[in-house]
Design an enzyme around this catalytic site. Structure first.
Site, PDB file in Angstrom:
ATOM      1  CG  ASP A  39      -2.040 -20.115   0.642  1.00 32.91           C
ATOM      2  OD1 ASP A  39      -1.331 -20.041   1.670  1.00 32.91           O
ATOM      3  OD2 ASP A  39      -1.667 -20.690  -0.401  1.00 32.91           O
ATOM      4  CE1 TYR A  43      -2.943  -3.098   0.242  1.00 34.29           C
ATOM      5  CE2 TYR A  43      -4.023  -2.057   2.092  1.00 34.29           C
ATOM      6  CZ  TYR A  43      -3.956  -3.080   1.162  1.00 34.29           C
ATOM      7  OH  TYR A  43      -4.908  -4.062   1.159  1.00 34.29           O
ATOM      8  CG  ASP A  77     -12.857  -6.642   5.013  1.00 33.09           C
ATOM      9  OD1 ASP A  77     -12.407  -5.863   5.871  1.00 33.09           O
ATOM     10  OD2 ASP A  77     -13.467  -6.255   3.990  1.00 33.09           O
ATOM     11  CG  ASP A 129      -7.316  -4.218   3.776  1.00 28.32           C
ATOM     12  OD1 ASP A 129      -8.292  -4.030   4.523  1.00 28.32           O
ATOM     13  OD2 ASP A 129      -7.234  -3.721   2.632  1.00 28.32           O
ATOM     14  CE  LYS A 185       1.564 -17.986  -1.473  1.00 30.72           C
ATOM     15  NZ  LYS A 185       0.726 -19.196  -1.329  1.00 30.72           N
TER      16      LYS A 185
END
Ligand code: IPM
Ligand code: MN
Length: 357
Positions: free
Chosen positions: A222, A142, A250, A246, A190
């Site tokens: 994942d 970001y 959610d 982020d 990851k």
């Protein structure tokens, strides 16, 4: 105690939910004889409309002078639907995080007994889930540069960058939180693909040596996404980089029952910011239907984290649980056969509860 806060309602449903959270804060302060002073400032699309800047200097100065910031949401459809806009509301939020040095975003996920049966997940899976996501907030994709398009416009790129220092401070913070909780830390990355993740893992392993009491596990993102809905009770503290955090938070909101329930605290070098994890939900703006609880719970986090006012924060949490038990809830969590209440009715019910209890 004197509490001096900046109020940044932002866009969409932001102003409606922040109004309720502010009313609740006022009620708690009155009850416990705290002297609350607050000032409003612009951020997001409304700030662009007025000043051309999504995070105006005046807003930054107010934040710097305040003890805490209560934040709503930002974002507007006119920008979402215009990928060529060069000034965007989200830049305001990112600029605020960067300029206030807010490198850690703390998002607790817990379940509420009265909502357990309304979750899309089975009750036995989520009942008792209680974990905390710590999201790195000022690095990674970001913020990494270069970001942009090739000259012909047919190629686009973002850059993911993390330095040892950025990883160290957030991972150390996560270990400290784990020590205060059930002493389990899950580090999500990851590392099988990304160089930044491999550095995260290397640095985390070094820091883990300073916290031998903490059970540390490493999960690929994942796999973590799957585990979160399959076995959420296996988590205590999760720490991860900006984008993974982020996305995972959610997902985590599904466990609580609604996006409208998850509060957060962003902490770092300067004034801390308290905000719901949900967005500006423009479709609901001005309709008095948005769920104010995530923002009200963010105000509770503000009292606890920024001012050390634990009893005050607990009273707010208790009032929020009571409102759900009494079925005074907005439409997102009302469920079948329950008449939903408006944003302001929920806020008022909680204010009244605080005055009476
Ligand atoms: C959040 C939001 C923001 C983010 C957006 C609005 C920039 O989704 O706080 O999670 O991605 O950080
Ligand atoms: Mn988000």
């Amino acid at each position: 105690m004197k509490l001096n806060i900046a109020v940044l309602p932002g866009d969409g449903i932001g102003p409606e939910v922040v109004e309720q959270a502010l009313n609740v804060t006022i009620a708690v302060c009155e009850k416990y004889n705290h002297e609350l002073s607050y000032k409003h400032a612009l951020v997001g699309a409304c700030a662009i409309d007025e000043t051309g800047n999504p995070y105006p200097d005046a807003t930054h100065e107010l934040c710097m002078q305040s003890d805490a910031v209560l934040f709503g949401a930002i974002g507007a459809p006119k920008y979402d639907n215009d990928p060529s806009a060069t000034v965007r509301p989200e830049q305001g939020l990112l600029a605020m995080r960067k300029n206030l040095g807010l490198f850690a975003n703390i998002r607790p996920v817990t379940t509420f007994p009265s909502l357990v049966h309304k979750s899309p997940l089975r009750a036995d899976i989520i009942e008792g889930a209680d974990f905390m996501c710590i999201r790195e907030l000022t690095g990674g994709l970001y913020f990494g540069r270069p970001q942009g398009r090739s000259e012909d416009g047919d190629t686009a790129y973002d850059t993911c960058v993390y330095s040892r220092y950025e990883i160290e401070r957030i991972v150390r913070l996560a270990f400290e939180y784990a020590m205060k909780r059930r002493k389990k830390l899950t580090i999500v990355d990851k590392a099988n693909i990304l160089a930044t993740s491999r550095l995260w893992r290397e640095v985390s392993k070094e820091i883990a040596e300073d916290f031998p009491e903490v059970e540390t596990e490493y999960l690929f993102v994942d796999n973590a996404a799957m585990r979160m809905i399959q076995w959420p009770k296996s988590f205590d503290v999760i720490v991860t980089e900006n984008m993974f955090g982020d996305i995972l938070t959610d997902e985590g909101s599904v466990i609580t029952g609604s996006m409208g329930l998850l509060p957060s605290a962003s902490i770092g070098a300067h004034t801390s910011v308290f905000e719901p994890i949900h967005g500006s939900y423009p479709q609901a703006a001005g309709k008095n239907i948005a769920n104010p609880l995530a923002t009200i719970l963010s105000a509770a986090m503000m009292l606890e984290y920024a001012f050390g006012l634990k009893a005050e924060a607990e009273l707010i949490s208790k009032a929020v649980t009571a409102s759900m038990d009494a079925n005074v809830v907005t439409e997102d969590i009302a469920g079948e056969g329950v008449k939903s209440s408006s944003t302001s009715e929920v806020g008022q019910w909680i204010v009244d509860y605080i005055k009476k209890n």
